[in-house]
Design an enzyme around this catalytic site. Structure first.
Site, PDB file in Angstrom:
ATOM      1  N   ARG A  37       0.837  -1.226   0.000  1.00 11.25           N
ATOM      2  CA  ARG A  37       0.000   0.000   0.000  1.00 11.25           C
ATOM      3  C   ARG A  37       0.857   1.256   0.000  1.00 11.25           C
ATOM      4  NH1 ARG A  37      -3.496   2.902   4.332  1.00 11.25           N
ATOM      5  NH2 ARG A  37      -5.296   3.668   3.182  1.00 11.25           N
ATOM      6  N   ILE A  63      -7.169   7.979  -0.607  1.00 10.28           N
ATOM      7  CA  ILE A  63      -7.072   6.522  -0.729  1.00 10.28           C
ATOM      8  C   ILE A  63      -7.963   6.005   0.396  1.00 10.28           C
ATOM      9  CG2 ILE A  63      -4.952   6.518   0.696  1.00 10.28           C
ATOM     10  CD1 ILE A  63      -4.039   3.987  -0.782  1.00 10.28           C
ATOM     11  N   SER A  64      -8.873   5.089   0.071  1.00  9.23           N
ATOM     12  CA  SER A  64      -9.830   4.607   1.068  1.00  9.23           C
ATOM     13  C   SER A  64      -9.117   3.886   2.206  1.00  9.23           C
ATOM     14  CB  SER A  64     -10.838   3.648   0.424  1.00  9.23           C
ATOM     15  OG  SER A  64     -11.570   4.290  -0.589  1.00  9.23           O
ATOM     16  N   GLN A  65      -9.783   3.876   3.354  1.00 11.18           N
ATOM     17  CA  GLN A  65      -9.301   3.122   4.516  1.00 11.18           C
ATOM     18  C   GLN A  65      -9.265   1.625   4.147  1.00 11.18           C
ATOM     19  OE1 GLN A  65     -11.820   3.936   7.876  1.00 11.18           O
ATOM     20  NE2 GLN A  65     -11.056   2.170   9.016  1.00 11.18           N
ATOM     21  N   PRO A  66      -8.224   0.901   4.532  1.00  7.86           N
ATOM     22  CA  PRO A  66      -8.147  -0.526   4.193  1.00  7.86           C
ATOM     23  C   PRO A  66      -9.391  -1.326   4.613  1.00  7.86           C
ATOM     24  CG  PRO A  66      -6.028   0.215   4.948  1.00  7.86           C
ATOM     25  CD  PRO A  66      -6.965   1.363   5.148  1.00  7.86           C
TER      26      PRO A  66
END
Ligand code: SAH
Length: 219
Positions: A37, A63-66
């Site tokens: 990431r 970037i979205s949260q995992p």
């Protein structure tokens, strides 16, 4: 950028965190353990890349949260070789997860700069199964329709009609719908030519799904 054992260790921890929050799919957890990431983030965030948080990328996007990536991916239920459309390439991290799961992925981004950067990243990671497009995702990708699965990774004020049309019968659309402050995660299953079943999941907060392409950098 380098991928070190330290990064790998942090990824293992992140996968455990995401699993503890309720993600069960072992292939999704394996994707989190495998995909670097930190490559998808600005160097300034390298130390934070394996925190379960969203971070800013270029063009005022995120970037979205995992956990969110894993949750949306689990709702989508991707199987190998399925034809999947993603709206909102952004950093490309979610695309890499879908590709890891064996999807034949088509991904659309409305910011030219993000589109170019993600495309170069897919090439350098050898993710040749991803096809990137600089388009308005509201319209979908008619010439490659129908899709088994469609994933929207930006907050929509309504469900774009084109996306419902471009689903196969039996196909699934996962989309956060609401206002700017908060969206409800929806899973729409196409049960007939003009029939859909809607399931409602939790509240999330995404950057907005906006109409039209954007050619200019907003720094
Ligand atoms: N999946 C991404 C999430 C990025 S945030 C990731 O993992 O990093 C959502 C992205 O959707 C932003 O990059 C934004 O520019 C893009 N977007 C918003 N509206 C869009 C539209 N109509 N068509 C395509 N992309 C859009």
């Amino acid at each position: 950028m380098e991928d070190s054992n330290r990064h790998k260790g942090m990824r293992k921890q992140l996968a455990i965190t995401v699993e503890n929050k309720g993600i069960k799919d072992i292939n999704i957890l394996a994707a989190i353990r495998s995909i670097p990431r930190h490559f998808f983030l600005d160097i300034a965030f390298e130390e934070h890349a394996y925190e379960d948080k969203a971070f800013p990328i270029d063009e005022k996007q995120t970037i979205s949260q995992p956990y969110t990536v894993a949750f949306q991916t689990e709702l989508l239920g991707v199987k190998k070789r399925e034809k999947v459309l993603e709206i909102g390439t952004g950093s490309g991290y979610q695309s890499a997860v879908l590709s890891y799961l064996g999807a034949r992925l088509y991904t659309i981004e409305r910011h030219e700069q993000l589109y170019k950067k993600a495309k170069a990243m897919f090439r350098s990671l050898g993710l040749m199964g991803i096809r990137s497009f600089f388009r308005d995702g509201y319209k979908g990708l008619g010439e490659f329709a129908p899709f088994d699965k469609i994933l929207v990774t930006a907050g929509a004020n309504q469900i774009p009609e084109a996306l419902k049309e471009q689903l196969k019968i039996g196909g699934i659309l996962v989309i956060p719908v609401g206002d700017r402050a908060s969206q409800t995660m929806l899973r729409i299953t196409k049960t007939g030519e003009n029939e859909f079943r809607k399931e409602i999941f939790g509240k999330f907060r995404f950057v907005p799904l906006l109409e039209g392409k954007n050619l200019w950098s907003e720094k």
